[in-house]
Design an enzyme around this catalytic site. Structure first.
Site, mmCIF file in Angstrom:
data_model
loop_
_atom_site.group_PDB
_atom_site.id
_atom_site.type_symbol
_atom_site.label_atom_id
_atom_site.label_comp_id
_atom_site.label_asym_id
_atom_site.label_seq_id
_atom_site.Cartn_x
_atom_site.Cartn_y
_atom_site.Cartn_z
ATOM 1 N N GLU A 246 0.830 -1.199 0.000
ATOM 2 C CA GLU A 246 0.000 0.000 0.000
ATOM 3 C C GLU A 246 0.869 1.255 0.000
ATOM 4 O O GLU A 246 0.540 2.254 -0.650
ATOM 5 C CB GLU A 246 -0.958 -0.011 1.196
ATOM 6 C CG GLU A 246 -2.022 -1.080 1.081
ATOM 7 C CD GLU A 246 -3.159 -0.919 2.065
ATOM 8 O OE1 GLU A 246 -3.251 0.153 2.710
ATOM 9 O OE2 GLU A 246 -3.964 -1.860 2.204
ATOM 10 N N GLU A 247 1.981 1.234 0.748
ATOM 11 C CA GLU A 247 2.866 2.395 0.765
ATOM 12 C C GLU A 247 3.384 2.715 -0.634
ATOM 13 O O GLU A 247 3.431 3.876 -1.054
ATOM 14 C CB GLU A 247 4.042 2.149 1.706
ATOM 15 C CG GLU A 247 5.052 3.290 1.727
ATOM 16 C CD GLU A 247 6.147 3.093 2.753
ATOM 17 O OE1 GLU A 247 7.177 3.808 2.658
ATOM 18 O OE2 GLU A 247 5.989 2.245 3.652
ATOM 19 N N ARG A 248 3.754 1.694 -1.381
ATOM 20 C CA ARG A 248 4.325 1.923 -2.709
ATOM 21 C C ARG A 248 3.257 2.324 -3.724
ATOM 22 O O ARG A 248 3.513 3.140 -4.614
ATOM 23 C CB ARG A 248 5.110 0.684 -3.141
ATOM 24 C CG ARG A 248 6.387 0.540 -2.322
ATOM 25 C CD ARG A 248 7.041 -0.823 -2.379
ATOM 26 N NE ARG A 248 8.205 -0.846 -1.479
ATOM 27 C CZ ARG A 248 8.854 -1.934 -1.094
ATOM 28 N NH1 ARG A 248 8.472 -3.131 -1.537
ATOM 29 N NH2 ARG A 248 9.875 -1.846 -0.270
ATOM 30 N N CYS A 251 2.703 5.929 -2.921
ATOM 31 C CA CYS A 251 3.803 6.735 -3.435
ATOM 32 C C CYS A 251 3.610 7.048 -4.912
ATOM 33 O O CYS A 251 3.777 8.195 -5.355
ATOM 34 C CB CYS A 251 5.127 6.013 -3.221
ATOM 35 S SG CYS A 251 6.575 6.883 -3.876
#
Length: 390
Positions: A246-248, A251
């Protein structure tokens, strides 16, 4: 992936909040090297924007991840990178594992107030000797009765100078590096004061992302109940790898609007700027480079939307998210750099909005896994590199 009327309404609400409550103050926060996180998060929480993809039982909207992507993209309207990153930590980096694997008690005590904007969270993975190599972390949580006693350091931690809690990856046992780690919710402050054993050792000054506070945090015999562990003991590395998906994705999505803005600002500047009897925009080289950059950004958009579609469909999107993050990092370097060149001397001034993007965007190829780590992951998914030893 297609944005619906509901997606667009959420984007309009967020854009209005950005225009009224964030962008008028960005220059001030950049100069102060600090944003008022509690104030901003409370405003977003009151609008229901901090829990779009989180369960309704804890104050979220219970929507699929495409709505989180729509929000991430809209954050690109903010005139700096630090504020969006701080918000993304709260929504897509420090809370996914908590929402997915946390106990009812943890979700009630940590997730609910985070969604409401009543607390500020941070994610504690990186350390002075362990950045992209997550398996190398040294922070330890030893058992003492019903508690963990935590000692160690966490570095490059966004929001940590204001955070009320940290979702912290620590070693909870001996054994293989990928099987001895756990995620633990660690309260950091009470009534604004740091709890015993927690020290902000350094406020890290950066070349960009200035409005986002970043700290080196020391933990010295910090006592936390073992029931504050997220999910199973020893599964923390796996949980963190899932959070990275999810972070990527976040981003990649969060760069789309800001990159688009950078190109549009430069087009406007090139049309106004006169040299050698014509406008800068009359130069074919300038036209072609800006057209090429726009094509690259739209290719990133297609890749990111495709990755999100797979994720919403329940697929493991390690490969897709990695490609999107890699491409976003690269474009965050090449787009502002190329545009800055067209601004000439104005682009080399501190206050210029393209120069701010040039500074802020550089982090995207480092944070959340460096470009080289992304390439290593892709090589493994392609079967042309050996997988990590267990």
């Amino acid at each position: 992936m297609q944005f619906t009327h509901e997606h667009r309404e959420i984007q309009k609400t967020l854009k209005r909040y950005i225009d009224e409550h964030i962008n008028p103050h960005v220059d001030e926060w950049e100069a102060a090297e600090m944003m008022p996180a509690h104030e901003i998060f409370k405003g977003l929480g009151d609008l229901g924007l901090l829990g779009l993809t989180k369960p309704e039982a804890y104050g979220g909207a219970g929507l699929d991840y495409s709505y989180g992507m729509a929000m991430a993209e809209t954050l690109g309207h903010i005139h700096c990178g630090g504020v969006p990153m701080a918000i993304g930590v709260q929504t897509d980096m420090a809370t996914p594992a908590l929402a997915r694997f946390g106990s009812e008690e943890l979700k009630r005590d940590f997730l609910t107030p985070a969604i409401a904007g009543d607390t500020v969270g941070c994610i504690g993975v990186s350390e002075p000797a362990a950045g992209s190599d997550v398996s190398a972390i040294r922070s330890v949580a030893r058992k003492d009765g019903d508690d963990y006693v935590i000692s160690g350091q966490k570095m490059w931690i966004t929001n940590s100078l204001q955070a009320d809690w940290m979702c912290m990856l620590v070693n909870t046992s001996d054994g293989p590096a990928h099987k001895n780690k756990s995620l633990v919710m660690v309260p950091m402050r009470e009534n604004g004061k740091l709890l015993k054993g927690i020290e902000v050792a350094q406020k890290i000054r950066k070349i960009g992302m200035n409005s986002s506070d970043t700290g080196l945090i020391y933990f010295d015999e910090v006592r936390v109940p073992q029931r504050y562990r997220i999910g199973q003991e020893g599964a923390g590395f796996i949980y963190q790898m899932q959070q990275f998906q999810e972070e990527r994705l976040w981003c990649a999505a969060s760069t789309l609007q800001s990159l688009t803005n950078c190109i549009e600002w430069t087009v406007e500047w090139a049309q106004e700027r006169k040299l050698f009897g014509a406008s800068l925009a009359d130069q074919q080289w300038v036209q072609f480079k800006l057209a090429e950059l726009k094509t690259e950004v739209e290719a990133l958009r297609a890749l990111t939307y495709q990755a999100c579609e797979h994720y919403v469909g329940g697929a493991d999107v390690t490969e897709w998210a990695t490609m999107a993050k890699l491409k976003a990092g690269r474009l965050n370097r090449t787009v502002p750099d190329t545009c800055l060149q067209f601004w000439g001397g104005m682009g080399f001034t501190w206050e210029n909005k393209v120069s701010r993007m040039f500074r802020d965007g550089r982090l995207a190829s480092i944070g959340g896994g460096a470009d080289e780590v992304m390439l290593g992951i892709l090589a493994k998914t392609m079967g042309i590199a050996k997988k990590a030893m267990k």
